[in-house]
Scaffold this motif. Structure first.
Motif, PDB file in Angstrom:
ATOM      1  N   GLU A 122       0.813  -1.210   0.000  1.00 58.19           N
ATOM      2  CA  GLU A 122       0.000   0.000   0.000  1.00 58.19           C
ATOM      3  C   GLU A 122       0.851   1.265   0.000  1.00 58.19           C
ATOM      4  OE1 GLU A 122      -3.032  -0.264   3.016  1.00 58.19           O
ATOM      5  OE2 GLU A 122      -3.633  -2.278   2.360  1.00 58.19           O
ATOM      6  N   VAL A 123       2.021   1.208   0.624  1.00 55.74           N
ATOM      7  CA  VAL A 123       2.938   2.351   0.548  1.00 55.74           C
ATOM      8  C   VAL A 123       3.459   2.506  -0.875  1.00 55.74           C
ATOM      9  CG1 VAL A 123       5.144   3.300   1.321  1.00 55.74           C
ATOM     10  CG2 VAL A 123       3.612   2.251   2.981  1.00 55.74           C
TER      11      VAL A 123
ATOM     12  N   ASP B   4       0.970   6.897   3.096  1.00 56.02           N
ATOM     13  CA  ASP B   4       2.119   7.794   2.996  1.00 56.02           C
ATOM     14  C   ASP B   4       3.368   7.152   3.587  1.00 56.02           C
ATOM     15  OD1 ASP B   4       0.672  10.037   1.885  1.00 56.02           O
ATOM     16  OD2 ASP B   4      -0.265  10.244   3.860  1.00 56.02           O
ATOM     17  N   THR B   5       3.179   6.398   4.648  1.00 56.75           N
ATOM     18  CA  THR B   5       4.315   5.798   5.339  1.00 56.75           C
ATOM     19  C   THR B   5       3.832   4.632   6.181  1.00 56.75           C
ATOM     20  OG1 THR B   5       6.185   6.282   6.840  1.00 56.75           O
ATOM     21  CG2 THR B   5       4.075   7.319   7.352  1.00 56.75           C
ATOM     22  N   ALA B   6       4.765   3.815   6.648  1.00 59.74           N
ATOM     23  CA  ALA B   6       4.424   2.692   7.524  1.00 59.74           C
ATOM     24  C   ALA B   6       5.542   2.496   8.537  1.00 59.74           C
ATOM     25  CB  ALA B   6       4.215   1.412   6.724  1.00 59.74           C
ATOM     26  N   ILE B   7       5.157   2.062   9.728  1.00 64.37           N
ATOM     27  CA  ILE B   7       6.111   1.721  10.786  1.00 64.37           C
ATOM     28  C   ILE B   7       6.148   0.203  10.878  1.00 64.37           C
ATOM     29  CG2 ILE B   7       6.651   1.931  13.241  1.00 64.37           C
ATOM     30  CD1 ILE B   7       5.179   4.594  13.237  1.00 64.37           C
ATOM     31  N   VAL B   8       7.306  -0.356  10.555  1.00 62.36           N
ATOM     32  CA  VAL B   8       7.458  -1.807  10.427  1.00 62.36           C
ATOM     33  C   VAL B   8       8.811  -2.231  10.981  1.00 62.36           C
ATOM     34  CG1 VAL B   8       5.957  -1.962   8.392  1.00 62.36           C
ATOM     35  CG2 VAL B   8       8.405  -1.554   8.094  1.00 62.36           C
TER      36      VAL B   8
ATOM     37  N   VAL C 284       9.102   3.576   6.678  1.00 67.07           N
ATOM     38  CA  VAL C 284       9.377   3.483   5.247  1.00 67.07           C
ATOM     39  C   VAL C 284       8.418   4.394   4.498  1.00 67.07           C
ATOM     40  CG1 VAL C 284      10.253   1.121   5.408  1.00 67.07           C
ATOM     41  CG2 VAL C 284       7.825   1.486   4.927  1.00 67.07           C
ATOM     42  N   TRP C 285       8.898   4.957   3.406  1.00 67.62           N
ATOM     43  CA  TRP C 285       8.053   5.737   2.500  1.00 67.62           C
ATOM     44  C   TRP C 285       8.672   5.708   1.106  1.00 67.62           C
ATOM     45  CZ3 TRP C 285      10.474   8.256   6.717  1.00 67.62           C
ATOM     46  CH2 TRP C 285      11.586   9.045   6.401  1.00 67.62           C
ATOM     47  N   ARG C 286       7.889   6.094   0.115  1.00 66.66           N
ATOM     48  CA  ARG C 286       8.358   6.071  -1.260  1.00 66.66           C
ATOM     49  C   ARG C 286       9.488   7.081  -1.458  1.00 66.66           C
ATOM     50  NH1 ARG C 286       3.253   6.500  -1.279  1.00 66.66           N
ATOM     51  NH2 ARG C 286       3.202   8.629  -2.141  1.00 66.66           N
ATOM     52  N   LYS C 287      10.518   6.653  -2.179  1.00 62.19           N
ATOM     53  CA  LYS C 287      11.630   7.556  -2.458  1.00 62.19           C
ATOM     54  C   LYS C 287      11.180   8.768  -3.256  1.00 62.19           C
ATOM     55  CE  LYS C 287      15.247   4.032  -2.266  1.00 62.19           C
ATOM     56  NZ  LYS C 287      16.261   3.254  -3.019  1.00 62.19           N
ATOM     57  N   THR C 288      10.098   8.611  -4.015  1.00 60.46           N
ATOM     58  CA  THR C 288       9.590   9.710  -4.841  1.00 60.46           C
ATOM     59  C   THR C 288       8.600  10.606  -4.105  1.00 60.46           C
ATOM     60  OG1 THR C 288       7.817   8.280  -5.699  1.00 60.46           O
ATOM     61  CG2 THR C 288       9.880   8.371  -6.960  1.00 60.46           C
ATOM     62  N   SER C 289       8.297  10.303  -2.843  1.00 64.26           N
ATOM     63  CA  SER C 289       7.271  11.050  -2.127  1.00 64.26           C
ATOM     64  C   SER C 289       7.683  12.506  -1.917  1.00 64.26           C
ATOM     65  CB  SER C 289       6.990  10.412  -0.767  1.00 64.26           C
ATOM     66  OG  SER C 289       6.093  11.215  -0.018  1.00 64.26           O
ATOM     67  N   PRO C 290       6.837  13.449  -2.320  1.00 63.61           N
ATOM     68  CA  PRO C 290       7.129  14.860  -2.033  1.00 63.61           C
ATOM     69  C   PRO C 290       7.149  15.173  -0.541  1.00 63.61           C
ATOM     70  CG  PRO C 290       5.424  14.644  -3.732  1.00 63.61           C
ATOM     71  CD  PRO C 290       5.605  13.290  -3.114  1.00 63.61           C
ATOM     72  N   LEU C 291       6.572  14.270   0.254  1.00 67.85           N
ATOM     73  CA  LEU C 291       6.502  14.478   1.702  1.00 67.85           C
ATOM     74  C   LEU C 291       7.718  13.936   2.445  1.00 67.85           C
ATOM     75  CD1 LEU C 291       2.761  13.531   2.349  1.00 67.85           C
ATOM     76  CD2 LEU C 291       3.738  15.824   2.232  1.00 67.85           C
ATOM     77  N   ALA C 292       8.773  13.572   1.713  1.00 67.49           N
ATOM     78  CA  ALA C 292       9.932  12.932   2.350  1.00 67.49           C
ATOM     79  C   ALA C 292      10.475  13.755   3.518  1.00 67.49           C
ATOM     80  CB  ALA C 292      11.022  12.676   1.311  1.00 67.49           C
ATOM     81  N   GLY C 293      10.577  15.080   3.333  1.00 63.54           N
ATOM     82  CA  GLY C 293      11.095  15.927   4.413  1.00 63.54           C
ATOM     83  C   GLY C 293      10.207  15.900   5.633  1.00 63.54           C
TER      84      GLY C 293
END
Length: 311
Positions: free
Chosen positions: A138-139, A145-149, A271-280
C-alpha cells in the motif's frame, strides 16, 4: 475524447481491491447502486467490459486488469500532486496516512498520536493496522504515505529510516519464575507458541531459535495477547517484544525473563516512497516516533524501579 472522472477511477480501484460491490461501496462511503452506475458509465466511456460479475463477487477481465494498473498510476500521481502542495507549506498539516504492524500498533501508536497531535495539531491522521506485506504494497502503490514496520524490508522503491531497536523477552508460566533461562537451543525443544503465518515477528522468533519452521505441535495465535494468555494457562512459552510486556502481562499469571547476550531483537523504523514529495515531513515524523519510543522505554524503566522498591 474519453470522458471519465477522478471519482470513477477511485471507485474502480476500490472495486478491484475488494472484489465485491458492497464492500467497495462501503469503503467509498456511497451506495452500492451508485457505485455500480459509476462503473457502468466508466465501461461505456472506455468501450470495454472491466468486470466479470457474479452473485457473490466480481473479478477483473483481462481488459480490466490492464486498465487498473494505469488507473493506479493516475491516482498515485494525483495524490502526489496534493503531497507536493502540502510539502510546500512551512508546517505539517493535512492528511497523513500511516500504517503499523499489529505487534507495534497497540503499544507505540497511542504515544505517537499524542505527540503528533501536540506538535502538529493541523495533521489529519489516518491509521491502518495490518501485516507487513500489505503495508509495503500500500505504501508502494501510494495508498499509504508511510508505515512503521520491522526493518529491513528491502524494497528498492522505498526509503528506510531506523527509529529504534528493542529486545524480545521470554514469557513463561508463573511457576517458572527464577528458574534458569533456556538457551535458544533448549527453546527449540520446548512448546513454543507463535503468531500465525504472515507476521514478521513469527519469522524473527523462529530465526532466533534457528528453526526454519516450527514443530507440528506448536500452536499459532493471531495476537500477542492470545499468546500470553495461553502461556498463563500452562500451554507453553513464547517470545514477545519488550514494548508489549507491560500491556500484555498485567492480566496473566506469567513470568518474564531476559535471554543472555546476544539477546534476540528487532529494528523498528519507517518506510516511505523515495519519490514522495513528503519525504522531508516524513523524516520529521520519524523523529516523533523515536521520541515516542524513548518515552515508552523510560516509562518501563520507571515502572520496573517502582516494582523493585516495593519488594
Amino acid at each position: 475524447m474519453i470522458q471519465m472522472t477522478l471519482r470513477q477511477l477511485r471507485y474502480f480501484d476500490a472495486l478491484a481491491r475488494h472484489g465485491h460491490f458492497g464492500r467497495a461501496a462501503e469503503s467509498c462511503s456511497i451506495s452500492q447502486p451508485a457505485l455500480s452506475m459509476q462503473i457502468k458509465e466508466m465501461e461505456e466511456a472506455l468501450g470495454g467490459v472491466l468486470l466479470e460479475r457474479s452473485a457473490r463477487q466480481v473479478s477483473l477481465t483481462k481488459f480490466g486488469e490492464e486498465i487498473v494498473q494505469r488507473v493506479r498510476e493516475i491516482l498515485r500521481s494525483v495524490d502526489e500532486l496534493g503531497d507536493f502542495a502540502r510539502a510546500s507549506r512551512d508546517r505539517l498539516a493535512g492528511r497523513l496516512r500511516i500504517g503499523m504492524i499489529p505487534t507495534i500498533a497497540p503499544y507505540l501508536l497511542p504515544k505517537v498520536i499524542e505527540n503528533l497531535a501536540r506538535m502538529h495539531p493541523e495533521l489529519d491522521i489516518h491509521v491502518r493496522e495490518t501485516l507487513t506485506p500489505k503495508l509495503i504494497k500500500e505504501v508502494v502503490e501510494g495508498r499509504l504515505d508511510t508505515a512503521i514496520v520491522a526493518l529491513p524490508v528491502s524494497e528498492p522503491s522505498l526509503t528506510e529510516v531506523v527509529c529504534f531497536s528493542e529486545n524480545f523477552l521470554l514469557v513463561r508460566p508463573g511457576e517458572d519464575e527464577g528458574t534458569p533461562v533456556p538457551s535458544h537451543e533448549t527453546l527449540r525443544e520446548m512448546r513454543l507458541l507463535l503468531l500465525e503465518e504472515g507476521h514478521c515477528f513469527r519469522d524473527q522468533a523462529l530465526s532466533f531459535c534457528n528453526m526454519q519452521s516450527p514443530p507440528r505441535e506448536v500452536l499459532d495465535a493471531s495476537s500477542l495477547s492470545t499468546l500470553v494468555q495461553m502461556v498463563g494457562a500452562g500451554i507453553g512459552v513464547t517470545l514477545i517484544p519488550e514494548m508489549a510486556v507491560g500491556v500484555e502481562t498485567r492480566s496473566a499469571t506469567v513470568s518474564v525473563a531476559r535471554f543472555k547476550d546476544p539477546q534476540p531483537s528487532r529494528t523498528i523504523g519507517m518506510v516511505w516512497r523515495k519519490t514522495s514529495p513528503l519525504a522531508g515531513q516524513l523524516q520529521q515524523i520519524s523523529e516523533v516516533v523515536c521520541l515516542a519510543a524513548e518515552a515508552l522505554r523510560e516509562q518501563r524503566k520507571a515502572g520496573s524501579s517502582t516494582r523493585r522498591s516495593r519488594t
